[in-house]
Design a protein around this motif. Structure first.
Motif, mmCIF file in Angstrom:
data_model
loop_
_atom_site.group_PDB
_atom_site.id
_atom_site.type_symbol
_atom_site.label_atom_id
_atom_site.label_comp_id
_atom_site.label_asym_id
_atom_site.label_seq_id
_atom_site.Cartn_x
_atom_site.Cartn_y
_atom_site.Cartn_z
ATOM 1 N N GLU A 25 0.808 -1.115 0.051
ATOM 2 C CA GLU A 25 0.004 -0.080 -0.043
ATOM 3 C C GLU A 25 0.973 1.166 0.012
ATOM 4 O OE1 GLU A 25 -3.399 0.517 0.143
ATOM 5 O OE2 GLU A 25 -3.635 -1.746 -0.310
ATOM 6 N N THR A 26 0.374 2.204 0.017
ATOM 7 C CA THR A 26 1.319 3.601 -0.294
ATOM 8 C C THR A 26 0.005 4.668 0.294
ATOM 9 O OG1 THR A 26 0.236 4.403 -2.539
ATOM 10 C CG2 THR A 26 2.441 2.993 -2.539
ATOM 11 N N ALA A 27 0.836 5.454 0.754
ATOM 12 C CA ALA A 27 0.224 6.818 1.613
ATOM 13 C C ALA A 27 0.889 8.082 1.216
ATOM 14 C CB ALA A 27 0.088 6.404 2.945
ATOM 15 N N GLN A 28 0.328 9.167 1.455
ATOM 16 C CA GLN A 28 0.934 10.399 0.792
ATOM 17 C C GLN A 28 0.993 11.135 2.291
ATOM 18 O OE1 GLN A 28 -1.053 12.569 -1.977
ATOM 19 N NE2 GLN A 28 0.645 13.948 -2.072
ATOM 20 N N GLY A 29 1.983 11.735 2.812
ATOM 21 C CA GLY A 29 2.195 12.815 3.654
ATOM 22 C C GLY A 29 2.072 14.239 3.216
ATOM 23 N N ASP A 30 1.758 15.143 4.105
ATOM 24 C CA ASP A 30 2.051 16.437 3.803
ATOM 25 C C ASP A 30 3.163 17.105 4.443
ATOM 26 O OD1 ASP A 30 -0.288 16.706 2.099
ATOM 27 O OD2 ASP A 30 -1.576 16.650 3.911
ATOM 28 N N ALA A 31 3.884 18.217 4.052
ATOM 29 C CA ALA A 31 4.791 19.151 4.781
ATOM 30 C C ALA A 31 4.433 20.600 4.590
ATOM 31 C CB ALA A 31 6.157 18.913 3.949
ATOM 32 N N THR A 32 4.543 21.189 6.012
ATOM 33 C CA THR A 32 4.034 22.634 5.860
ATOM 34 C C THR A 32 4.985 23.370 6.756
ATOM 35 O OG1 THR A 32 2.830 22.247 7.909
ATOM 36 C CG2 THR A 32 1.439 21.998 6.176
ATOM 37 N N VAL A 33 5.095 24.684 6.563
ATOM 38 C CA VAL A 33 5.956 25.634 7.274
ATOM 39 C C VAL A 33 5.104 26.852 7.372
ATOM 40 C CG1 VAL A 33 7.158 26.424 5.250
ATOM 41 C CG2 VAL A 33 8.121 26.543 7.500
ATOM 42 N N LYS A 34 5.078 27.754 8.417
ATOM 43 C CA LYS A 34 4.856 28.844 8.642
ATOM 44 C C LYS A 34 5.956 30.008 8.873
ATOM 45 C CE LYS A 34 1.286 31.520 11.405
ATOM 46 N NZ LYS A 34 0.314 31.515 12.529
ATOM 47 N N ILE A 35 6.023 30.789 7.977
ATOM 48 C CA ILE A 35 7.050 31.759 8.319
ATOM 49 C C ILE A 35 6.788 32.701 9.223
ATOM 50 C CG2 ILE A 35 8.814 33.072 6.898
ATOM 51 C CD1 ILE A 35 9.314 30.091 6.425
ATOM 52 N N LEU A 36 7.145 33.078 10.129
ATOM 53 C CA LEU A 36 6.861 34.169 11.075
ATOM 54 C C LEU A 36 7.788 35.366 10.693
ATOM 55 C CD1 LEU A 36 6.431 32.297 14.115
ATOM 56 C CD2 LEU A 36 4.660 32.950 12.538
ATOM 57 N N GLN A 37 7.413 36.561 10.991
ATOM 58 C CA GLN A 37 8.073 37.702 10.680
ATOM 59 C C GLN A 37 9.113 37.904 12.060
ATOM 60 O OE1 GLN A 37 5.534 41.187 11.649
ATOM 61 N NE2 GLN A 37 7.068 42.645 12.145
ATOM 62 N N ALA A 38 10.456 38.333 11.469
ATOM 63 C CA ALA A 38 11.549 38.399 12.580
ATOM 64 C C ALA A 38 10.888 38.872 14.153
ATOM 65 C CB ALA A 38 12.566 39.028 11.890
ATOM 66 N N ILE A 39 11.084 38.882 14.873
ATOM 67 C CA ILE A 39 11.079 39.536 16.165
ATOM 68 C C ILE A 39 11.874 40.588 16.371
ATOM 69 C CG2 ILE A 39 10.762 39.509 18.793
ATOM 70 C CD1 ILE A 39 10.358 36.359 18.539
ATOM 71 N N THR A 40 11.370 41.955 16.732
ATOM 72 C CA THR A 40 12.333 42.889 17.330
ATOM 73 C C THR A 40 12.072 43.219 18.506
ATOM 74 O OG1 THR A 40 10.860 44.584 16.151
ATOM 75 C CG2 THR A 40 12.654 43.844 14.984
ATOM 76 N N VAL A 41 12.950 43.754 19.370
ATOM 77 C CA VAL A 41 12.863 44.016 20.913
ATOM 78 C C VAL A 41 13.398 45.510 20.732
ATOM 79 C CG1 VAL A 41 13.380 43.759 23.238
ATOM 80 C CG2 VAL A 41 13.114 41.878 21.719
ATOM 81 N N THR A 42 12.842 46.283 21.303
ATOM 82 C CA THR A 42 13.590 47.712 21.560
ATOM 83 C C THR A 42 13.127 48.609 22.795
ATOM 84 O OG1 THR A 42 11.433 48.902 20.448
ATOM 85 C CG2 THR A 42 13.277 48.523 18.802
ATOM 86 N N LYS A 43 14.315 48.915 23.422
ATOM 87 C CA LYS A 43 14.188 49.687 24.655
ATOM 88 C C LYS A 43 13.341 51.021 24.433
ATOM 89 C CE LYS A 43 17.547 52.089 26.343
ATOM 90 N NZ LYS A 43 18.826 52.692 26.757
ATOM 91 N N ALA A 44 12.212 51.099 25.353
ATOM 92 C CA ALA A 44 11.502 52.075 25.392
ATOM 93 C C ALA A 44 12.122 53.084 26.839
ATOM 94 C CB ALA A 44 9.977 51.641 25.717
ATOM 95 N N ALA A 45 12.449 52.360 27.901
ATOM 96 C CA ALA A 45 12.852 53.014 29.072
ATOM 97 C C ALA A 45 13.963 52.189 29.834
ATOM 98 C CB ALA A 45 11.618 53.618 29.785
ATOM 99 N N ASP A 46 14.645 53.017 30.332
ATOM 100 C CA ASP A 46 16.091 52.702 31.160
ATOM 101 C C ASP A 46 15.431 52.315 32.523
ATOM 102 O OD1 ASP A 46 18.008 52.766 29.084
ATOM 103 O OD2 ASP A 46 18.467 54.530 29.378
ATOM 104 N N LEU A 47 16.037 51.358 33.146
ATOM 105 C CA LEU A 47 15.804 51.156 34.809
ATOM 106 C C LEU A 47 16.465 52.109 35.468
ATOM 107 C CD1 LEU A 47 14.592 49.463 37.246
ATOM 108 C CD2 LEU A 47 16.609 48.038 36.913
ATOM 109 N N ASN A 48 15.713 52.948 36.198
ATOM 110 C CA ASN A 48 16.327 54.294 36.879
ATOM 111 C C ASN A 48 15.921 53.959 38.407
ATOM 112 O OD1 ASN A 48 17.273 56.828 37.646
ATOM 113 N ND2 ASN A 48 16.166 57.817 36.110
#
Length: 162
Positions: A25-48
């Motif tokens: 017998e034969t069967a077929q499999g699927d392959a998927t991928v979800k490409i996500l936007q790169a994460i960016t992190v920016t400083k909004a305030a310094d610890l003071n």
């Protein structure tokens, strides 16, 4: 001669059974991928921690994630305080983990130093509309008769898709 014929007949049946192909017998499999936007992190305030006047005894100064300060016994604290703040962008609706890479750092003025313990209550967040934010609190250990000066240090935060 009959004996030989029977032996050849049994051998022929066995050979025919071994040579027949197995059912496959034969069967077929699927392959998927979800490409996500790169994460960016920016400083909004310094610890003071603001301005601190030390005393003859060691004590701590804490700044919470809401920016409020708790000044330890014997210390005089004044001036503006702020929690560290960071903004995150990435794929809308995705969940990210948040961490402080080095939760214990040193603030120094060149020759003197003080320890800071860093924390955040945010271990993960969902990027609603592709954005999110989190804050970093800290507890500063001020030494007895800590030398005057401006003390600075750096820390890193990490944000990763879960």
């Amino acid at each position: 001669m009959k004996v030989n014929f029977k032996l050849l007949g049994v051998a022929g049946v066995l050979a025919a059974g071994l040579a027949m192909p197995a059912h496959a017998e034969t069967a077929q499999g699927d392959a998927t991928v979800k490409i996500l936007q790169a994460i960016t992190v920016t400083k909004a305030a310094d610890l003071n921690f603001g301005n601190v006047v030390p005393s003859a005894s060691a004590a701590t100064v804490a700044v919470g994630e809401d920016g409020t300060r708790t000044c330890g016994t014997g210390l005089n604290c004044y001036g503006t305080t702020a929690a560290g703040a960071f903004n995150v962008t990435g794929a809308a609706g995705e969940t990210v983990s948040v961490g402080i890479d080095t939760p214990s750092i040193q603030l120094s003025n060149g020759t003197q130093s003080m320890a800071v313990a860093l924390t955040t209550a945010t271990s993960s967040l969902t990027l609603a509309g592709g954005t999110g934010s989190f804050r970093v609190a800290g507890t500063l250990s001020v030494g007895a008769n800590q030398a005057a000066g401006t003390y600075t240090g750096q820390y890193n935060v990490s944000v990763n898709y879960q």
